[in-house]
Design a protein around this motif. Structure first.
Motif, short mmCIF file in Angstrom:
data_model
loop_
_atom_site.label_atom_id
_atom_site.label_comp_id
_atom_site.label_asym_id
_atom_site.label_seq_id
_atom_site.Cartn_x
_atom_site.Cartn_y
_atom_site.Cartn_z
N GLN A 1 0.86 -1.22 0.03
CA GLN A 1 -0.15 0.00 -0.04
C GLN A 1 0.91 1.43 0.04
O GLN A 1 0.97 2.19 -0.71
CB GLN A 1 -0.83 0.01 1.35
CG GLN A 1 -1.93 1.03 1.23
CD GLN A 1 -3.03 0.78 0.15
OE1 GLN A 1 -3.80 0.12 0.28
NE2 GLN A 1 -2.78 1.90 -0.78
N ILE A 2 1.69 1.36 1.02
CA ILE A 2 2.77 2.25 0.85
C ILE A 2 3.62 2.73 -0.22
O ILE A 2 3.64 3.63 -0.91
CB ILE A 2 3.92 2.12 2.10
CG1 ILE A 2 2.97 2.27 3.38
CG2 ILE A 2 4.78 3.48 2.19
CD1 ILE A 2 3.92 1.97 4.66
N ASN A 3 3.89 1.58 -0.80
CA ASN A 3 4.65 1.53 -2.20
C ASN A 3 3.77 1.97 -3.23
O ASN A 3 4.19 3.06 -4.09
CB ASN A 3 5.25 0.21 -2.55
CG ASN A 3 5.95 0.04 -3.93
OD1 ASN A 3 6.80 1.01 -4.10
ND2 ASN A 3 6.16 -1.11 -4.60
N ASP A 4 2.64 1.64 -3.50
CA ASP A 4 1.69 2.11 -4.18
C ASP A 4 1.24 3.56 -4.15
O ASP A 4 0.94 4.42 -5.20
CB ASP A 4 0.19 1.21 -3.93
CG ASP A 4 -1.00 1.50 -5.24
OD1 ASP A 4 -0.05 1.06 -6.32
OD2 ASP A 4 -1.86 1.74 -4.94
N TRP A 5 1.54 4.03 -2.81
CA TRP A 5 1.19 5.54 -2.59
C TRP A 5 2.32 6.41 -3.35
O TRP A 5 2.30 7.51 -3.21
CB TRP A 5 0.99 5.92 -1.24
CG TRP A 5 -0.54 5.38 -0.74
CD1 TRP A 5 -1.33 5.49 -1.54
CD2 TRP A 5 -0.73 5.20 0.62
NE1 TRP A 5 -2.28 5.09 -0.68
CE2 TRP A 5 -2.02 4.90 0.58
CE3 TRP A 5 0.00 5.19 1.98
CZ2 TRP A 5 -2.87 4.64 1.70
CZ3 TRP A 5 -0.89 4.90 3.09
CH2 TRP A 5 -2.27 4.64 2.93
N GLY A 6 3.64 5.64 -3.66
CA GLY A 6 4.64 6.49 -4.35
C GLY A 6 5.67 6.55 -3.58
O GLY A 6 6.87 6.97 -4.01
N VAL A 7 5.91 5.92 -2.37
CA VAL A 7 7.15 5.60 -1.71
C VAL A 7 7.93 4.52 -2.24
O VAL A 7 7.46 3.38 -2.69
CB VAL A 7 7.03 5.35 -0.25
CG1 VAL A 7 8.09 5.08 0.68
CG2 VAL A 7 5.89 6.58 0.45
N TRP B 1 -8.26 -5.18 1.30
CA TRP B 1 -7.69 -5.31 -0.05
C TRP B 1 -8.66 -6.54 -0.78
O TRP B 1 -7.96 -7.45 -1.02
CB TRP B 1 -5.96 -5.54 0.18
CG TRP B 1 -5.31 -4.42 0.53
CD1 TRP B 1 -4.88 -3.42 -0.13
CD2 TRP B 1 -4.89 -4.43 1.87
NE1 TRP B 1 -4.23 -2.64 0.79
CE2 TRP B 1 -4.22 -3.22 2.15
CE3 TRP B 1 -4.99 -5.00 3.00
CZ2 TRP B 1 -3.48 -2.67 3.30
CZ3 TRP B 1 -4.55 -4.86 4.19
CH2 TRP B 1 -3.67 -3.53 4.09
N ALA C 1 9.32 1.60 1.80
CA ALA C 1 8.17 0.76 2.15
C ALA C 1 8.54 -0.33 3.11
O ALA C 1 7.74 -0.67 3.91
CB ALA C 1 7.53 0.71 0.68
#
Lengths: 359, 299
Positions: free
Chosen positions: B52-58, B113, B63
Motif C-alpha cells: 500500500q505504501i509503495n503504491d502511494w509512491g514511496v 484489499w 516501504a
C-alpha cells in the motif's frame, strides 16, 4: 440466595423443569421453524459433536489437537464411499466410520502423543494440512475422486419413524437431518458424560493437570492418551458422517475437512467452555447463530453493523468471530459455560451430597 | 550436476525465507513459551501495508522499512495489550488468541484489499528474465541471491543482538527465568513486547521477500510459507534459533530436490507433505526437535 441440597426434592424439581423446558424447545424447533432454520440447527449439531470430541482430548486431557478436521473428513469420506460405491444403507456407515476413525486415531495418537505442548500443536497442524493433499493425491483418485471430491451421495429411502410422521421432500430431509443429528448428539454426549464420570475421566483430568504426577499415581498415561485420542477421533468421524448425509457432498476443500475445520471446532469448544460437558453445545449454537447473522452484513448495509462494515464487499463474519474470541479469552477464559455458572451461583447454590465414608 | 546445483541454490533462497519466519516463531517461543499461530498472517498483513505504501509512491525499499516498523509495533502492541493479560489468566489461552488473530488478520486483509486476483508486488531486486549469473552451469537469479543475502544478513544481526548486546542478555534472562529476571531489575515487560515486535518485523521482511519472488500478493500469501516455517521451527527445536535456520535451509533444499527429482510420483501438491512427514519421523526419535532442549519438569 437459595441453598439447595443435592438430591433433595427441590433439586429434583429444578432438574425436571429444566429438562422439560429443554425437551419442549427441542420439539418446538423442527415443527415450528422454516426449513432453512431447521437446517442450521442440523449443521450446529454436527459441529457440536465435533467440538465435543475435541473437548475430550483438549479440554479434559490437555492435549492440543489441530488434526480433528482430518477425522471429520475420514468420517465424511467413509460414508460417501460406502454409500455411493458399495450401496450401503446410510445407518451402517456410522459404525464403519467410527471403527475406521478409531483405528486411525490410535495409530496417529500412538507416536504423536509422545510429543508435548507446542510441538504437539505443530504436528497435529501437519496432520490437518496433510489430509486434504492426501485426498487430492493422484494415486488415491480411485478411492477419493481427487480434487473434485464425491458428490451426489444419495439415499432415497428416508426411514419411516412413526413418531415423526411422514417425511417428504426438502422439508422432510431437513427435519430428518435434525432428528438424526440430535440422536447422535445425545448419544455422544452421554458417552462423554459416562467417560468423564468414570475412572477414565479422572485419569484424563489428572493427566491434564500434571502428567508426571498422574503417572506417579498409577495412571497408565500412554494407554489413556491413545485410547482417548481414538475415541475422540471416532466421535469426530460421526460428525463427518452426519455432515455428508446432510449435504450429500464431500470435497477436499470442504470447510470442515481442511485446517479451518479444526480451528472452528477449537473455537466452538473455547467459546462454550473448555473442559465442561455442555460447553460445546452452547458454543456450537452461538457459533452457528453468529455465523448466519454476520454472513449477510457485507452485502446489505443496514443497521449498526452494516454502517460499520458498509465499506467492504467481503463478509466480516470471520473478523467478528476472531474479535469475539479475543474478548472471551480476555474477560471469560472459562467460556460462556463459566459465565453461566457464575450467574447461577448468584441465584442459588447446590450443596453436594455428604460423601464422608459411612461406617 | 548442474541440475543438482540449481535445486540446491533455489532451495537455499526459499529455505532462507522459511528460516526467517521460523526464527520469528523461535524468538516468541523462547521469550514467552507460546506458539504464535498468527506469525504468518501478521507477516501477510505487513506485506499488504508495504504494498500500500509503495503504491502511494514511496520507493519499495523505504516501504519495506516502514512495513517492518509497522510490524514491530503490531507485534509489540499485541503482546502488551492482549497476550499479556490473557497469559496471566490462562496460559493455554494465548494459543487460542493467536488463532483468533490468525482469523482476524486474514479476514481484515481480505476486507481492505478486496480483489480476487490479488495485487502485483514489486521485487526488491532485479527481476527480469535475463537477470541471472551462471555459476557452474546453474542459473543464479539476482532476486534469489538478493533474498539469500538479505535473509542471512538479518539472521547475522539477530545473533549479534542476542549474544553481544545488553538487550540480548535481558532477553535470555527473561527466557530462562522471568521472575528472577524481574527481581534483578530486567524490564521483562519491555523485553517480552519487543520479542514479539522483532518476530513480527522479521515476518514483515520475509513477507516482502516472498511477495517479490511470487510477484503477486493475496491474503493467502504466507499460509504455505508459515507451514514450512513451522515445520522448520519444529524440526530444529522450538527454542533453538540456530536449529531453526539449519532446519529452514534444509527443508528449502529438500523441497526443491523432491519436487525436482521425483515429480511424477509425488507431484507439486505433495512436496509439502514430504517436509511434514520428515518432521514426524524426527520428532518420534527426538520429541523436542533436533537442537531443542528437553524440558525438565518439577512435579
Amino acid at each position: 440466595m437459595l441453598k439447595i441440597k443435592e438430591g433433595s426434592l427441590q433439586h429434583w424439581a429444578i432438574r425436571i423443569v429444566g429438562f422439560a423446558l429443554l425437551a419442549l424447545l427441542v420439539i418446538y424447533i423442527p415443527t415450528q421453524s422454516e426449513t432453512a432454520r431447521i437446517g442450521q440447527f442440523a449443521s450446529a449439531f454436527t459441529l457440536i459433536i465435533a467440538a465435543m470430541s475435541l473437548n475430550m482430548v483438549l479440554g479434559f486431557t490437555g492435549q492440543i489437537s489441530l488434526g480433528h478436521s482430518a477425522f471429520f473428513g475420514i468420517g465424511g469420506y467413509t460414508a460417501a464411499i460406502l454409500i455411493r460405491d458399495h450401496g450401503w444403507s446410510p445407518g451402517y456407515t456410522f459404525y464403519a466410520a467410527a471403527v475406521i476413525a478409531f483405528v486411525v486415531g490410535c495409530l496417529i495418537g500412538l507416536p504423536v502423543l509422545r510429543i508435548r505442548g507446542a510441538y504437539l500443536a505443530l504436528v497435529t497442524l501437519a496432520v490437518a494440512v496433510l489430509f486434504p493433499t492426501l485426498l487430492r493425491w493422484k494415486k488415491l483418485e480411485w478411492l477419493t475422486d481427487g480434487a473434485k471430491g464425491i458428490d451426489s451421495v444419495k439415499y432415497d429411502d428416508l426411514p419411516v419413524w412413526p413418531i415423526l410422521g411422514e417425511l417428504k421432500g426438502r422439508d422432510g430431509r431437513a427435519v430428518f437431518s435434525y432428528w438424526l443429528g440430535l440422536l447422535v448428539l445425545v448419544i455422544v454426549y452421554l458417552v462423554c458424560r459416562g467417560l468423564i464420570r468414570s475412572r477414565v475421566g479422572r485419569s484424563l483430568i489428572a493427566i491434564r493437570d500434571n502428567e508426571t504426577a498422574a503417572a506417579v499415581m498409577g495412571v497408565n498415561v500412554t494407554r489413556t492418551k491413545v485410547l482417548i485420542f481414538g475415541i475422540s477421533a471416532s466421535m469426530c468421524a460421526l460428525a463427518g458422517v452426519l455432515a455428508t448425509l446432510n449435504s450429500g457432498v464431500v470435497t477436499p476443500d470442504g470447510q470442515f475437512v481442511t485446517l479451518l475445520g479444526s480451528i472452528i471446532f477449537l473455537l466452538i469448544m473455547v467459546v462454550g467452555g473448555a473442559g465442561t460437558l455442555s460447553g460445546p453445545i452452547i458454543g456450537g449454537l452461538v457459533y452457528v447463530w453468529l455465523d448466519n447473522t454476520t454472513r449477510g452484513i457485507g452485502t446489505d448495509s443496514s443497521g449498526v453493523l452494516g454502517f460499520v462494515f458498509g465499506w467492504t464487499d467481503q463478509s466480516p463474519a470471520t473478523l467478528i468471530l476472531g474479535l469475539a474470541l479475543i474478548v472471551i479469552m480476555l474477560f471469560a477464559p472459562t467460556g460462556l459455560m463459566g459465565l453461566l455458572r457464575k450467574l447461577t451461583r448468584r441465584i442459588m447454590t447446590i450443596i453436594p451430597r455428604d460423601i464422608s465414608p459411612t461406617q | 550436476m548442474e541440475r543438482l546445483l540449481q535445486y540446491i541454490f533455489d532451495g537455499l533462497s526459499f529455505g532462507a525465507i522459511y528460516a526467517l519466519l521460523a526464527l520469528g516463531l523461535v524468538v516468541v517461543f523462547r521469550g514467552t513459551g507460546h506458539l504464535n499461530f498468527a506469525q504468518g498472517e501478521m507477516a501477510m498483513f505487513c506485506t499488504f501495508i508495504i504494498w500500500q505504501i509503495n503504491d502511494w509512491g514511496v520507493p519499495l525499499i523505504l516501504a519495506v522499512v516502514i512495513g517492518m516498523v509497522f510490524g514491530f509495533l503490531l507485534g509489540a502492541g499485541t503482546e502488551a495489550t492482549v497476550i499479556r493479560s490473557v497469559a496471566k489468566k490462562s496460559p493455554g489461552g494465548v494459543f487460542v488468541v493467536s488463532i483468533a488473530l490468525f482469523l482476524g488478520l486474514n479476514s481484515l486483509a481480505t476486507m481492505i484489499w478486496d480483489r480476487a486476483e490479488g495485487y502485483t508486488m514489486g521485487s526488491l531486486f532485479p527481476n527480469k528474465p535475463l537477470d541471472f549469473v551462471r555459476v557452474l552451469g546453474a542459473e543464479w537469479r539476482y532476486k534469489f541471491i538478493g533474498v539469500l543475502v538479505v535473509a542471512l544478513a538479518l539472521m547475522g544481526l539477530l545473533f549479534l543482538l542476542f549474544s553481544k548486546t545488553k538487550f540480548g542478555l535481558a532477553m535470555r534472562s527473561v527466557a530462562s527465568n522471568p521472575e528472577s529476571a524481574r527481581l534483578v531489575g530486567v524490564p521483562s515487560g519491555v523485553v517480552l513486547a519487543s520479542s514479539w515486535g522483532i518476530a513480527a518485523a522479521m515476518g514483515a521482511l520475509s513477507g516482502a521477500l516472498v511477495g517479490g519472488i511470487n510477484g503477486q500478493l493475496t491474503p493467502s500469501l504466507m499460509f504455505s510459507v508459515f507451514i514450512y516455517a513451522s515445520a522448520a521451527a519444529t524440526l530444529g527445536g522450538l527454542d533453538s534459533p540456530g536449529g531453526a535456520v539449519i532446519a529452514g535451509l534444509s527443508i528449502g533444499i529438500g523441497e526443491q530436490l523432491v519436487a525436482g527429482y521425483i515429480p511424477g510420483w509425488i507431484g507439486q501438491d505433495l512436496k509439502l507433505s514430504v517436509a511434514l512427514i520428515s518432521i514426524f519421523v524426527v520428532l518420534l526419535v527426538k520429541p523436542s526437535g533436533l537442537f531443542g532442549s528437553l524440558k525438565v519438569e518439577r512435579v
